[in-house]
Design an enzyme around this catalytic site. Structure first.
Site, PDB file in Angstrom:
ATOM      1  N   LYS A   1       0.765  -1.270   0.070  1.00 48.03           N
ATOM      2  CA  LYS A   1       0.045   0.007   0.196  1.00 48.03           C
ATOM      3  C   LYS A   1       0.879   1.232  -0.062  1.00 48.03           C
ATOM      4  O   LYS A   1       0.403   2.220  -0.058  1.00 48.03           O
ATOM      5  CB  LYS A   1      -1.047  -0.023   1.303  1.00 48.03           C
ATOM      6  CG  LYS A   1      -1.797  -1.279   1.269  1.00 48.03           C
ATOM      7  CD  LYS A   1      -3.124  -0.655   0.245  1.00 48.03           C
ATOM      8  CE  LYS A   1      -3.941  -1.869   0.109  1.00 48.03           C
ATOM      9  NZ  LYS A   1      -5.567  -1.618   0.636  1.00 48.03           N
TER      10      LYS A   1
ATOM     11  N   ASP B   1      -8.459  -0.693   6.492  1.00 44.56           N
ATOM     12  CA  ASP B   1      -8.369  -1.989   7.162  1.00 44.56           C
ATOM     13  C   ASP B   1      -7.239  -2.011   8.152  1.00 44.56           C
ATOM     14  O   ASP B   1      -6.962  -2.911   8.634  1.00 44.56           O
ATOM     15  CB  ASP B   1      -8.409  -3.162   6.556  1.00 44.56           C
ATOM     16  CG  ASP B   1     -10.002  -3.579   5.820  1.00 44.56           C
ATOM     17  OD1 ASP B   1     -10.828  -3.605   6.917  1.00 44.56           O
ATOM     18  OD2 ASP B   1     -10.145  -3.736   4.696  1.00 44.56           O
TER      19      ASP B   1
END
Length: 411
Positions: free
Chosen positions: A76, A121
């Site tokens: 990410k 998340d």
């Protein structure tokens, strides 16, 4: 569970999709990120698991190890920062900001009142918080009930303000959008929804760096076309898969690898999308040990790329992921020990699961000549969870990896 996509095509990369994501833009994103101090200056390893390939009776298994991409611990780190940079460039064209100087914090005095917000998340929020800290703007992160305190602390360590809700991931996305509207903040999300596609596109485009590095390392192979016959990739909302597949599809056309999408059985939004032929919702509880994949709704933008490029969709159980974590950590005489997080090992878990059912292996064309690529998307982003599941700390596994590397060489 395995579903073969009747809409999968071997046609050339469509021009309609190339207008949204293309290699040129992915490579530009890679250049802009190349000097950010939160990323490794070198490509992440592509490990060759020789013993496991023999055990599973396939020709080759390579693992692209994103656990060492960044101190942030996951892939990410390639998505959120580039999306934030491109957003700022669009909003302030008159400023003529330099993208790399933005990430170096050279314009922080002009961005103190700018606020980025997102639901997460864990990994996306951490990457966005780190990017905002580097740029010098404010960051607000919305966390749902199943995000661990450990992951919350890792995000807050980068200066982000945390908003907790009692609902699930999809409800946290809604809350982030509401707060943005009420406060004139800017959502930097990795999932798209109606009227919101540009920023998720930028996030996905950042993941093209992974594909570019794989090609650079493996294109010297003697194999014609793509150096791998199969790609097993984890689901979530579909962003990683779209970023990778679009790059491979544009580069190799009909020679792209066979793509197998892997999801937790209780977070099956992409599987359901394949069944219904449109972006759909999950049918399960959306509560999985694979926290980064515990998503209930497919990104409509990602689905534009996946609907014809993913050949097979499959579901795995949490126990499959835990088993793959332990297998990677153990290593062997010819296989390097690797720290693979709960979501990071999903592709490998899918491969192991599929090979265990000969009819399924035959259906996807797996055999002794297959060259399989999987992506370890994260390391021990929640160290205590990792140690509990694997029975060994990430630090211990890394020490054994270093000992292995002293006498071996990577793929």
């Amino acid at each position: 569970m395995l579903f073969s996509n009747p809409h999968a095509t071997r046609e050339a990369y469509p021009e309609s999709l190339q207008h949204i994501m293309c290699i040129k833009q992915a490579d530009e994103s890679r250049r802009w990120l190349s000097t950010w101090n939160q990323l490794s200056a070198t490509a992440t390893p592509l490990w060759d698991l020789v013993d496991l390939a023999k055990q599973l009776n396939v020709g080759q298994i390579c693992v692209k190890d994103e656990s060492v991409r960044s101190p942030l611990g996951s892939f990410k780190a390639l998505g959120a920062p580039i999306a934030l940079v491109r957003l700022i460039l669009r909003l302030f064209p008159q400023k003529n900001f330099n993208p790399q100087a933005l990430l170096a914090g050279e314009y922080r005095d002009q961005l103190g009142s700018f606020t980025a917000i997102s639901a997460t998340d864990g990994n996306h929020g951490r990457a966005l918080a780190a990017a905002a800290q580097s740029v010098g703007c404010r960051c607000v992160i919305v966390l749902h009930a199943n995000v661990s305190v450990e992951r919350e602390q890792a995000i807050a360590a980068y200066g982000a303000e945390i908003v907790r809700i009692t609902g699930n991931y999809d409800e946290s996305v809604e809350r982030a959008a509401t707060l943005a509207r009420e406060n004139q903040w800017h959502v930097v999300s990795d999932t798209s929804y109606e009227g919101y596609e540009v920023i998720p596109r930028d996030v996905m485009q950042g993941y093209g760096t992974i594909a570019a590095e794989i090609i650079e390392v493996s294109e010297t192979s003697r194999h014609a076309g793509h150096p791998f016959t199969h790609l097993f990739v984890q689901g979530g909302v579909g962003g990683l898969a779209a970023g990778l597949v679009s790059y491979f599809w544009e580069r190799y056309g009909a020679d792209r690898p066979i793509v197998v999408m892997v999801e937790p059985v209780q977070a099956d939004c992409l599987y359901q999308s394949a069944l219904k032929g449109r972006a759909a919702h999950a049918t399960g509880s959306v509560d999985s040990v694979m926290a980064g994949l515990a998503c209930g709704e497919t990104s409509p933008l990602a689905w534009k790329f996946l609907s014809e490029s993913v050949d097979h969709f499959m579901l795995i159980n949490d126990s499959d992921a835990v088993g793959a974590m332990r297998l990677l950590a153990a290593g062997s005489g010819n296989d390097v020990p690797v720290v693979g997080g709960e979501s990071g090992v999903a592709g490998l878990a899918g491969l192991i699961n599929l090979v265990g059912v000969p009819a399924h292996a035959e259906k996807v064309g797996l055999n002794k000549n297959s060259r399989v690529l999987v992506i370890n998307t994260e390391g021990a982003t929640a160290p205590s969870v990792y140690e509990e599941l694997v029975g060994e700390s990430a630090e211990s596994v890394q020490q054994r990896q270093q000992a292995w590397l002293r006498i071996h060489k990577p793929c």
